[in-house]
Design an enzyme around this catalytic site. Structure first.
Site, PDB file in Angstrom:
ATOM      1  CB  ILE A   1      18.935 -29.432  29.188  1.00 41.37           C
ATOM      2  CG1 ILE A   1      19.803 -28.284  28.741  1.00 41.37           C
ATOM      3  CG2 ILE A   1      19.729 -30.473  29.945  1.00 41.37           C
ATOM      4  CD1 ILE A   1      20.315 -27.438  29.897  1.00 41.37           C
TER       5      ILE A   1
ATOM      6  CG  ASN B   1      14.557 -42.719  34.953  1.00 38.48           C
ATOM      7  OD1 ASN B   1      14.188 -43.797  34.513  1.00 38.48           O
ATOM      8  ND2 ASN B   1      15.153 -41.805  34.207  1.00 38.48           N
TER       9      ASN B   1
ATOM     10  CG  HIS C   1      12.122 -35.700  36.505  1.00 32.67           C
ATOM     11  ND1 HIS C   1      12.733 -35.717  37.743  1.00 32.67           N
ATOM     12  CD2 HIS C   1      12.899 -36.456  35.699  1.00 32.67           C
ATOM     13  CE1 HIS C   1      13.835 -36.433  37.679  1.00 32.67           C
ATOM     14  NE2 HIS C   1      13.950 -36.916  36.450  1.00 32.67           N
TER      15      HIS C   1
HETATM   16  P1  AMP Z   1      16.491 -38.402  35.531  1.00 33.43           P
HETATM   17  O1  AMP Z   1      17.707 -39.175  35.160  1.00 33.43           O
HETATM   18  O2  AMP Z   1      15.227 -39.196  35.313  1.00 33.43           O
HETATM   19  O3  AMP Z   1      16.574 -37.807  36.908  1.00 33.43           O
HETATM   20  O4  AMP Z   1      16.390 -37.234  34.465  1.00 33.43           O
HETATM   21  C1  AMP Z   1      16.824 -35.932  34.684  1.00 33.43           C
HETATM   22  C2  AMP Z   1      16.688 -35.225  33.370  1.00 33.43           C
HETATM   23  O5  AMP Z   1      16.756 -33.824  33.606  1.00 33.43           O
HETATM   24  C3  AMP Z   1      17.756 -35.556  32.341  1.00 33.43           C
HETATM   25  O6  AMP Z   1      17.148 -36.083  31.167  1.00 33.43           O
HETATM   26  C4  AMP Z   1      18.440 -34.208  32.093  1.00 33.43           C
HETATM   27  O7  AMP Z   1      18.850 -34.048  30.754  1.00 33.43           O
HETATM   28  C5  AMP Z   1      17.360 -33.230  32.490  1.00 33.43           C
HETATM   29  N1  AMP Z   1      17.822 -31.907  32.901  1.00 33.43           N
HETATM   30  C6  AMP Z   1      18.769 -31.610  33.818  1.00 33.43           C
HETATM   31  N2  AMP Z   1      18.899 -30.276  33.943  1.00 33.43           N
HETATM   32  C7  AMP Z   1      18.005 -29.714  33.107  1.00 33.43           C
HETATM   33  C8  AMP Z   1      17.653 -28.377  32.775  1.00 33.43           C
HETATM   34  N3  AMP Z   1      18.262 -27.324  33.353  1.00 33.43           N
HETATM   35  N4  AMP Z   1      16.689 -28.161  31.861  1.00 33.43           N
HETATM   36  C9  AMP Z   1      16.084 -29.211  31.257  1.00 33.43           C
HETATM   37  N5  AMP Z   1      16.355 -30.509  31.533  1.00 33.43           N
HETATM   38  C10 AMP Z   1      17.313 -30.760  32.436  1.00 33.43           C
END
Ligand code: AMP
Length: 125
Positions: free
Chosen positions: A40, A97, A110
């Site tokens: 996002i 991460n 993820h």
């Molecule tokens: P991390 O910091 O590795 O936990 O990454 C989490 C990621 O999830 C970030 O890059 C956010 O931009 C992404 N994110 C959070 N909410 C959503 C969502 N609803 N749809 C798509 N990506 C998301």
């Protein structure tokens, strides 16, 4: 706020809700083991997240507790998504991460697929 990668699974985390269809995403791929969708808040021209369907908090949890089938299915899905996005030749970066020092914010494993330009040095100092 970074999470503790060794904590229990939070069934209401945002990716759990995405898997339940409660929150829409721009899905790019789905199979029995994995779901891939656009981040996002993209950090690169191409920024896709791939998550396992199983309830795993982190890479630590998944690599310890995932079944061989789940792990191979997930790894193949990540490669498939990158290939289908045309990234095999120009290249891409994978990032998972993990926990506090890794800066993990969402407590469901993820893998980030980052691509679309020369990504430069791996870490900001
Ligand atoms: P991390 O910091 O590795 O936990 O990454 C989490 C990621 O999830 C970030 O890059 C956010 O931009 C992404 N994110 C959070 N909410 C959503 C969502 N609803 N749809 C798509 N990506 C998301």
């Amino acid at each position: 706020m970074p999470i503790d990668a060794t904590s229990g699974y939070d069934h209401n985390n945002i990716f759990a809700r995405i898997l339940r269809g409660e929150i829409p995403t721009k899905t790019v791929y789905e199979d029995e083991h994995a779901l891939a969708f656009h981040d996002i808040n993209p950090a690169a021209p191409v920024h896709i997240l791939v998550i396992p369907k199983g309830r795993y908090v982190s890479w630590d949890d998944f690599s310890r507790n995932g079944s061989d089938q789940e792990i191979s299915g997930f790894v193949r899905a990540v490669g498939h998504v990158a290939r289908e996005a045309g990234l095999a030749q120009p290249g891409y970066r994978l990032l998972a991460n993990t926990g506090h020092d890794g800066g993990q914010e969402v407590p469901h494993l993820h893998v980030h697929i980052l691509a679309g330009r020369r990504l430069g040095a791996m870490l900001s100092r």
